[in-house]
Design an enzyme around this catalytic site. Structure first.
Site, short mmCIF file in Angstrom:
data_model
loop_
_atom_site.label_atom_id
_atom_site.label_comp_id
_atom_site.label_asym_id
_atom_site.label_seq_id
_atom_site.Cartn_x
_atom_site.Cartn_y
_atom_site.Cartn_z
N TYR A 251 40.40 65.18 37.17
CA TYR A 251 41.48 66.08 36.75
C TYR A 251 42.78 65.31 36.52
O TYR A 251 43.71 65.82 35.90
CB TYR A 251 41.72 67.19 37.79
N LYS B 9 27.75 62.12 43.70
CA LYS B 9 26.69 61.98 42.69
C LYS B 9 26.41 60.49 42.58
O LYS B 9 26.49 59.87 41.51
CB LYS B 9 27.17 62.61 41.37
N ASP C 236 24.17 68.13 43.07
CA ASP C 236 23.23 69.13 42.53
C ASP C 236 22.42 69.76 43.65
O ASP C 236 22.19 70.98 43.67
CB ASP C 236 22.34 68.52 41.43
N ASP D 188 36.10 71.77 43.56
CA ASP D 188 36.54 72.95 42.80
C ASP D 188 35.35 73.87 42.56
O ASP D 188 35.40 75.08 42.83
CB ASP D 188 37.11 72.43 41.46
N ASP E 193 34.14 77.48 44.83
CA ASP E 193 34.02 78.79 44.18
C ASP E 193 32.63 79.38 44.44
O ASP E 193 32.49 80.58 44.66
CB ASP E 193 34.26 78.68 42.67
#
Ligand code: NAD
Length: 360
Positions: A142, A191, A223, A247, A251
């Site tokens: 980001y 990851k 994942d 993020d 959620d």
């Protein structure tokens, strides 16, 4: 003691949920002998409308000078077509960077009275879960270099995931310390099978783990984590991860609790001046209707008392009042079961206030 709180009410339901939280803080102040001074500043779409920028300089100065910051939410369809740097959401990244808020704590807890709202199988909801997601907030993709090019196949765009050992270590410490105070279990999510930045993340957290032998520590690929959250959320205690993975996963975790309107968050840097906000957005679909659930903002204020002001007892009084009101069966529309009666923002605020008064 007096605490100076900067208010960023923002857009949509932001002003309604922040205004519902202030009487709760005042009552806590009255009961425990503190006072809170509030100074509102413009941020988001409303700031763009009034000043031409979503994060005016005065807002940044005011937040830096305050003891802490309470934010409602920003954004809405009215500002969706603005260029990226003028969109309300750009102000969120800007204020986090200006205040150096690198650690974002997002609890996702299934309240037993709300287990009907959990979308998972009954036995998983029955088992319950209480997860703390520690998300790195000022690094990663980001904030990395981005741009557009003309490539072999025409227009291209790129964003860069970049992390330094220093950034990983400081968020790792926050997570290990948090795990120490909770279930002593930390899962680091990355990851590392594909990304070099994740391999550095993993190496660094592994090294840090040696300083915390009392905390059980494992890695998980992102994942797999997305699957495990819906397969068996009770296995998670504290989770630490990068900005983007945090993020998305937070959620997902919030949805497992049944309502985004219930979940608070805190963002802190090196000092005690932090920013506290519900994890939901500005809910333009219900703005102005007096229907928003104020609990996420009220619990964010409780986190502010605990993490910025060291007022544990006072934070606990708010959390206990929220629990009691939920146990009593009072619901806003977002947490009501189908065909169950519900109330608006003001009635929920008043019930929590009354509980604080009654729990002498
Ligand atoms: P949202 O969280 O605003 O709303 C999603 C759904 O949840 C809506 O149906 C909404 O009515 C409901 N909801 C959210 N909060 C609620 C509450 N307190 N009580 C009852 N119901 C509630 O997400 P969205 O619709 O994707 O985004 C709306 C705007 O908010 C967008 O402009 C987005 O960019 C912005 N946003 C801001 C923040 C922030 O300020 N931190 C975070 C996320 C999204």
């Amino acid at each position: 003691m007096n605490y100076k709180i900067a208010l960023l009410k923002g857009d949509g339901i932001g002003p309604e949920i922040v205004d519902a939280t202030l009487p709760i803080l005042d009552k806590i102040g009255e009961k425990f002998g503190h006072s809170f001074t509030y100074t509102p500043y413009l941020m988001g779409g409303i700031a763009y409308d009034e000043t031409g920028h979503p994060l005016p300089e005065e807002t940044v100065k005011g937040c830096l000078a305050a003891d802490s910051v309470l934010l409602g939410a920003v954004g809405g369809p009215k500002w969706d077509t603005l260029p990226g740097h003028l969109r309300p959401e750009a102000a969120l990244l800007g204020i986090r960077a200006a205040m150096g808020l690198y650690s974002n704590l997002r609890p996702a807890k299934l309240y037993p009275p709300l287990k009907e709202a959990c979308p998972l199988r009954a036995e998983l909801a029955e088992a319950g879960f209480d997860i703390l997601i520690v998300r790195e907030l000022t690094g990663g993709i980001y904030f990395g270099e981005r741009g557009r090019n003309q490539g072999e196949n025409g227009e291209e765009a790129y964003d860069t995931e970049r992390y330094s050992v220093k950034e990983i270590e400081r968020i790792g410490r926050v997570a290990f310390e948090a795990a120490r105070k909770r279930g002593k279990k930390l899962i680091s999510i990355d990851k590392a099978n594909v990304l070099e930045s994740s391999r550095l993340w993993r190496e660094t957290i592994h090294r840090l783990a040696q300083e915390y032998p009392d905390v059980s520590y494992t890695d998980m690929l992102v994942d797999n984590a997305a699957m495990q959250l819906v397969r068996n959320p009770a296995q998670f205690d504290v989770v630490v991860t990068s900005n983007m993975f945090g993020d998305i996963l937070s959620d997902e975790a919030s949805q497992l609790t049944g309502s985004i309107g219930m979940l608070p968050s805190s963002s802190l840097g090196e000092g005690t001046n932090g920013m506290y906000e519900p994890i939901h957005g500005s809910a333009p679909d219900i703005a102005g209707k007096g229907a928003a659930n104020p609990i996420a903002t009220i619990l964010s204020a409780a986190m502010m008392l605990r993490f910025s002001f060291g007022l544990d007892k006072e934070a606990g009084a708010i959390e206990e009042a929220v629990n009691k009101v939920l146990e009593s069966g009072l619901r806003t529309a977002d947490i009501a079961a189908p065909n169950e009666a519900f109330v608006g923002t003001a009635a929920m605020r008043d019930a929590i206030l009354q509980c604080i008064i009654d729990n002498a």
